[in-house]
Enzyme design. Structure first.
Site, PDB file in Angstrom:
ATOM      1  N   SER A 127       0.867  -1.185   0.000  1.00 31.68           N
ATOM      2  CA  SER A 127       0.000   0.000   0.000  1.00 31.68           C
ATOM      3  C   SER A 127       0.896   1.224   0.000  1.00 31.68           C
ATOM      4  O   SER A 127       2.030   1.182   0.484  1.00 31.68           O
ATOM      5  CB  SER A 127      -0.890   0.005   1.251  1.00 31.68           C
ATOM      6  N   TYR A 156      -0.610  -0.843  10.224  1.00 31.03           N
ATOM      7  CA  TYR A 156      -0.936  -1.482   8.943  1.00 31.03           C
ATOM      8  C   TYR A 156       0.269  -1.409   8.007  1.00 31.03           C
ATOM      9  O   TYR A 156       0.618  -2.380   7.334  1.00 31.03           O
ATOM     10  CB  TYR A 156      -2.141  -0.774   8.326  1.00 31.03           C
ATOM     11  N   LYS A 160       2.520  -4.444   6.083  1.00 27.10           N
ATOM     12  CA  LYS A 160       2.669  -4.510   4.637  1.00 27.10           C
ATOM     13  C   LYS A 160       4.140  -4.460   4.218  1.00 27.10           C
ATOM     14  O   LYS A 160       4.549  -5.113   3.257  1.00 27.10           O
ATOM     15  CB  LYS A 160       1.888  -3.363   3.987  1.00 27.10           C
TER      16      LYS A 160
END
Length: 333
Positions: A127, A156, A160
């Site tokens: 992302s 998050y 990732k």
């Protein structure tokens, strides 16, 4: 048969001798019910491949034994990891442990299961939030790990980053043809319109719609409205992911973006125009803006000839139509 490994120098260059043909292959979309997963299902209808899916109630991706058993039995030829626990600033702030641990588990479990079952083609999805908060714009893939993360979604982002490095580690240690892609902010049919767990674009669409329906004089936009974001329709993202799956074998990750960004206040005004809401947008500077700007450099992807097809105005209209249809179905149920 596993995909033949390319020469080491070709791995770094991101090219293959033969590519990866999808014809006759079984492709497992992990996370097929999510927004990206649904878009991949739509995109892969045009390919001569078999798409494998499994419902969440039948397979918990955070459980290693379950994932290993499933992959060993199913024996897919390739895996696209579209599964993730996602959410906006508020959701990340309320459950940092969940966002970090669940996303770590999903990618680690699938990677281990794929390697154990000799699945040689896995596409990991990162992302744009994995890049440093103050990365130079537009952000190149080389900016990864060059500075501190944006605190509001660091949990998050860390998960990732670990997933991308895991793909690199399997390539380095075992010669696996695992690749990684980093999409920008995505939106479109299947998005999450929850005001607490959703991202900014669907949340603003819902706010504008509800304000119009209720006759409210205004609705709130978190922050100063000056933060700039790039938005890519999920169908364009799916098209890029399939292209990378078929043609890319580089060790370096690949950015997937629209190529232009927009200030959030301008996005909100565009959404109001689409919805037909004529009230005011009330800024709330007491709430965080997040990263000041986030625009990806997509030179690496565009060198393949790929270009996004869906303009932001058209994509917002498409997403709003989908949201309205969902509301109508819920009302009729």
């Amino acid at each position: 048969m596993p995909l033949a490994l390319v020469d080491p120098d070709l791995r770094r260059a991101g090219t293959t001798k033969t590519g990866f043909s999808l014809a006759g292959k079984t492709i497992w979309i992990a996370g097929h019910t999510g927004m990206v997963g649904q878009a991949l299902l739509r995109r892969l209808r045009g390919e001569a491949c078999r798409v494998l899916t499994v419902e969440r109630r039948e397979l918990d991706l955070t459980r290693q034994a379950e994932v290993e058993h499933f992959v060993a039995e199913a024996r897919p030829d390739a895996i696209i990891i579209a599964a993730a626990r996602v959410g906006g600033i508020l959701a990340n702030a309320r459950d940092p442990v969940g966002f970090l641990s669940d996303n770590l588990a999903i990618n680690l479990n699938i990677a281990k299961a794929a390697h154990a079952a000799d699945v040689d083609r896995v596409l990991f999805m990162g992302s744009s939030c994995i890049y440093p908060k103050f990365a130079a714009q537009p952000i190149t893939e080389e900016a990864l790990l060059t500075g501190p993360l944006e605190p509001t979604n660091q949990w998050y982002a860390l998960a990732k980053i670990a997933a991308l490095k895991l793909a690199e580690a399997y390539r380095q240690q075992f010669g696996r043809n695992y690749i990684a892609a980093m999409p920008t902010n995505l939106y479109g049919p299947g998005d999450n319109f929850d005001l607490e767990a959703g991202h900014v674009l669907p949340a603003l669409l819902r706010k504008a719609h509800e304000a119009k329906v209720s006759g409210a004089r205004q609705f709130a936009l978190w922050g100063t409205g000056t933060a700039r974001r790039e938005f890519l329709h999920v169908d364009d993202c799916a098209d890029a992911l399939v292209l990378l799956l078929k043609t890319y074998s580089g060790a370096d990750p690949v950015n997937i973006g629209y190529g232009e960004d927009i200030a959030l206040i301008d996005l909100a005004q565009m959404i109001c125009s689409t919805v037909g809401y004529e009230g005011a947008i009330a800024l709330d500077p007491s709430k965080p803006d997040g990263t000041p700007r986030k625009l990806l450099d997509t030179t690496r992807l565009r060198q393949t000839g790929w270009r996004p097809r869906i303009a932001l105005t058209d994509g917002i209209a498409d997403t709003y139509a989908w949201y309205q249809a969902q509301l109508a179905r819920e009302a009729a149920a």
